[in-house]
Scaffold this motif. Structure first.
Motif, PDB file in Angstrom:
ATOM      1  N   ASP A  83       0.845  -1.202   0.000  1.00 43.26           N
ATOM      2  CA  ASP A  83       0.000   0.000   0.000  1.00 43.26           C
ATOM      3  C   ASP A  83       0.880   1.251   0.000  1.00 43.26           C
ATOM      4  OD1 ASP A  83      -2.134   1.702   0.102  1.00 43.26           O
ATOM      5  OD2 ASP A  83      -2.426   1.495   2.279  1.00 43.26           O
ATOM      6  N   ARG A  84       1.557   1.453  -1.152  1.00 38.55           N
ATOM      7  CA  ARG A  84       2.428   2.623  -1.316  1.00 38.55           C
ATOM      8  C   ARG A  84       2.009   3.343  -2.596  1.00 38.55           C
ATOM      9  NH1 ARG A  84       7.711  -0.565  -1.662  1.00 38.55           N
ATOM     10  NH2 ARG A  84       6.547  -2.451  -1.164  1.00 38.55           N
ATOM     11  N   PRO A  85       1.783   4.654  -2.521  1.00 43.67           N
ATOM     12  CA  PRO A  85       1.248   5.383  -3.684  1.00 43.67           C
ATOM     13  C   PRO A  85       2.071   5.211  -4.953  1.00 43.67           C
ATOM     14  CG  PRO A  85       1.192   6.765  -1.730  1.00 43.67           C
ATOM     15  CD  PRO A  85       1.950   5.536  -1.357  1.00 43.67           C
ATOM     16  N   GLY A  86       3.387   5.392  -4.855  1.00 45.94           N
ATOM     17  CA  GLY A  86       4.235   5.283  -6.051  1.00 45.94           C
ATOM     18  C   GLY A  86       4.209   3.895  -6.640  1.00 45.94           C
ATOM     19  N   LEU A  87       4.308   2.866  -5.790  1.00 41.93           N
ATOM     20  CA  LEU A  87       4.285   1.488  -6.270  1.00 41.93           C
ATOM     21  C   LEU A  87       2.940   1.165  -6.917  1.00 41.93           C
ATOM     22  CD1 LEU A  87       5.584  -1.304  -6.482  1.00 41.93           C
ATOM     23  CD2 LEU A  87       4.691  -1.805  -4.192  1.00 41.93           C
ATOM     24  N   GLN A  88       1.858   1.626  -6.323  1.00 41.29           N
ATOM     25  CA  GLN A  88       0.535   1.356  -6.875  1.00 41.29           C
ATOM     26  C   GLN A  88       0.349   2.015  -8.243  1.00 41.29           C
ATOM     27  OE1 GLN A  88      -1.907  -0.730  -5.874  1.00 41.29           O
ATOM     28  NE2 GLN A  88      -0.406  -1.429  -4.349  1.00 41.29           N
ATOM     29  N   ARG A  89       0.946   3.201  -8.420  1.00 42.95           N
ATOM     30  CA  ARG A  89       0.844   3.851  -9.738  1.00 42.95           C
ATOM     31  C   ARG A  89       1.578   3.042 -10.799  1.00 42.95           C
ATOM     32  NH1 ARG A  89       1.235   8.703  -6.534  1.00 42.95           N
ATOM     33  NH2 ARG A  89       3.510   8.750  -6.762  1.00 42.95           N
ATOM     34  N   ILE A  90       2.711   2.453 -10.442  1.00 42.14           N
ATOM     35  CA  ILE A  90       3.439   1.604 -11.396  1.00 42.14           C
ATOM     36  C   ILE A  90       2.639   0.348 -11.729  1.00 42.14           C
ATOM     37  CG2 ILE A  90       5.440   0.069 -11.606  1.00 42.14           C
ATOM     38  CD1 ILE A  90       7.158   2.167 -10.374  1.00 42.14           C
ATOM     39  N   LEU A  91       2.116  -0.316 -10.697  1.00 42.45           N
ATOM     40  CA  LEU A  91       1.369  -1.556 -10.926  1.00 42.45           C
ATOM     41  C   LEU A  91       0.094  -1.309 -11.727  1.00 42.45           C
ATOM     42  CD1 LEU A  91       1.741  -3.282  -7.418  1.00 42.45           C
ATOM     43  CD2 LEU A  91       3.086  -3.667  -9.497  1.00 42.45           C
ATOM     44  N   ALA A  92      -0.415  -0.084 -11.664  1.00 45.16           N
ATOM     45  CA  ALA A  92      -1.619   0.242 -12.435  1.00 45.16           C
ATOM     46  C   ALA A  92      -1.302   0.511 -13.913  1.00 45.16           C
ATOM     47  CB  ALA A  92      -2.311   1.449 -11.814  1.00 45.16           C
ATOM     48  N   ARG A  93      -0.012   0.695 -14.253  1.00 47.72           N
ATOM     49  CA  ARG A  93       0.365   1.042 -15.635  1.00 47.72           C
ATOM     50  C   ARG A  93       1.302   0.000 -16.242  1.00 47.72           C
ATOM     51  NH1 ARG A  93       2.657   7.033 -15.322  1.00 47.72           N
ATOM     52  NH2 ARG A  93       2.864   6.626 -17.572  1.00 47.72           N
TER      53      ARG A  93
END
Length: 546
Positions: A83-93
């Motif tokens: 639950d980390r914002p930067g990591l979640q943005r990568i996994l979403a793209r």
């Protein structure tokens, strides 16, 4: 934070051709997402700039195109998991690039479970993982196995760091240092006058508020009334953002009874040091006290006794209860009388008739009843006439001092020291003899000091401490439950006889009102309680009243 690619990069990521399984991630022309994470920046940490530079160097060496850079700064990989914002943005793209580049595996994940989950998600999308400082090829089975091994050691290192930090914090707390977190109400953070770091000292304004609260509680004020008065005074509550810089904060200054219970039950008021909700104990099993206490031990014990009395289901004060509930009894059958409303007015009535019918026994009482308002006013007038001018005192129980266990411990230490020298042959040589003599002298000095303290030790006992208020003043400020407590403490007992004549006015000849030991004994007898125990307790209460 999101960092766009250089001007030479395409404005929109093109659809990515799936890379066949087993093709090395070293292939040129791949699109890369850089991931940078830092829990807290210190001199010993790898700065975000250094991490990013290492990742960009790897991409340049392999001919990869940097599509996006994501950062998680001041974000723990251990406590936050995935639950980390930067990591979640990568996994979403994931559809927009071919490889995720990071400085080290422990920057990507701090636990084996999290790392395995990231590998599972990226493999499903055909995205490779690449470390800028570890020679791993995660496109092969062996490379993925090695990465999991490294992740295991990264998790172990994280746990070890956590244990070291926890031990360091406990050591600092034992030394009297402040280690961060919520500041206990009544204290404030100041620089350590004896060295590095910070310590807690008493906040005079908040300590004054605490003493006022404690005094009101001991004077039988309800927690609800105290909380309302504190809120109206506009004093910040313990969790208000004006006095808390970290942790759970609130923009409301409102006080609640639960806030007061939590504050008044916290042993930090005695100067004790709390860790994980429990006091830190010394080697002798006693709580560690290394900061100035706000309350003395006697006041603390009296406060806890009062809070415990209120929490006891048998003695709990019920807000809104009738003034004479549990005090007024039927003179015919000696059962308690309870309130009911008839034509908008409160009356007390005996339910002995109902109890007899339910038990199947002979009916001996027809159900005595009486107007509530007139009887309560009559009993109140008698109480104030008898006790109103008397000062209210608080009975404080002194625990007493006993140094005998410490004396026994000091004597045993002297015996062990003698055995070390003469039986075990320790402390040899001239320096050893000097060390032995110094230790022996210290123990003898401590034993003499303890013997002197035991000789002048304060005995246990009970002391009547004036509150500065009379019973009439306390009655005026009390709510219904507080007034009922005053009557009960005074041994009030009321018997209501049968009605002799009708009419709107109260017939006081029907009432027999008792106070003190006589009332206590009569109420205990009516309620089928141990009269002898009540006699002893009534004697102690008489001391408190007079």
């Amino acid at each position: 934070m999101t960092d766009s690619t250089p001007a030479t990069a395409t404005a929109r990521a093109l659809p990515r051709a799936r890379r066949p399984k087993g093709v090395s991630a070293d292939a040129p022309g791949m699109r890369a997402a850089l991931y940078v994470r830092l829990s807290r920046e210190t001199e010993n940490s790898t700065s975000p700039e250094r991490q990013r530079a290492a990742c960009e160097a790897l991409c340049a060496a392999r001919g990869w195109q940097v599509v996006v850079v994501e950062e998680d700064i001041d974000v723990s990989g251990y406590s936050r998991g995935l639950d980390r914002p930067g990591l979640q943005r990568i996994l979403a793209r994931l559809a927009e690039f071919d490889v995720i580049v990071f400085f080290k595996i422990d920057r990507l994940a701090r636990s084996t479970v999290d790392f395995a989950e990231i590998m599972k998600v990226t493999q499903a999308e055909g995205v490779a993982l690449a470390s800028a400082s570890e020679p791993l090829d995660l496109t092969s089975s062996m490379g993925r196995a090695m990465a999991k091994v490294i992740a295991v050691f990264a998790e172990l290192e994280s746990d070890t760091i956590g244990m070291r930090v926890s031990s360091a914090h406990e050591h600092l707390r034992r030394e009297g240092r402040y280690t961060g977190g919520r500041v206990p109400y009544g204290y404030r953070v100041v620089p350590n006058p004896d060295g590095a770091g910070k310590i807690l000292e008493i906040n005079p304004d908040e300590a004054k508020t605490i003493h006022e609260i404690v005094q009101r509680v001991l004077n039988q004020d309800s927690l609800l009334k105290i909380a309302v008065d504190l809120t109206e005074s506009d004093k910040p509550s313990p969790g208000h953002s004006s006095r808390q810089t970290t942790g759970k904060r609130s923009d409301s200054k409102r006080w609640y009874p639960s806030t007061l219970r939590s504050l008044l039950g916290n042993p930090q008021l005695l100067g004790q040091v709390i860790e994980d909700g429990e006091p830190i104990l010394m080697t002798d099993g006693l709580p560690l006290v290394n900061r100035p206490p706000i309350l003395d031990v006697d006041t603390w014990q009296a406060l806890q006794d009062e809070l415990g009395r209120r929490a006891n289901p048998g003695n709990r004060r019920r807000e809104g209860t009738a003034l004479l509930r549990g005090i007024v009894h039927c003179a015919v059958c000696r059962n308690r009388m309870y309130t009911y409303v008839a034509k908008g007015r409160v009356r007390y009535r005996c339910i002995g008739r109902l109890k007899a019918r339910q038990a199947g026994t002979e009916l001996t009482c027809y159900g005595v009843s009486i107007a509530g308002e007139g009887m309560e006013q009559h009993v109140t007038a008698l109480f104030l006439e008898k006790f109103g001018a008397f000062p209210v005192v608080r009975m404080v129980e002194h625990v007493g001092e006993d140094f005998r266990p410490q004396i026994r411990q000091a004597r045993e230490a002297l015996e062990d020291l003698e055995k070390d020298r003469y039986d075990r042959g320790l402390f040899k040589g001239e320096e050893g003899a000097e060390r032995y003599a110094a230790q022996y002298a210290k123990l003898e000095e401590r034993l003499a000091s303890l013997n002197e303290k035991q000789r002048t030790a304060k005995p246990a006992g009970v002391e009547a401490v004036p509150t500065g208020r009379t019973h009439a003043q306390l009655w005026k400020d009390a709510d219904t439950a507080g007034k009922r407590d005053l009557l009960l403490n005074a041994g009030a007992y009321v018997e209501v006889g049968m009605s002799r004549k009708g009419g709107p006015r109260l017939d006081t000849s029907r009432l027999a009102v008792y106070f003190g030991e006589d009332g206590e004994i009569r109420r205990a007898d009516a309620d089928a309680k141990d009269v002898e125990a009540v006699v002893q307790r009534a004697a102690a209460q008489t001391l408190e009243l007079f």
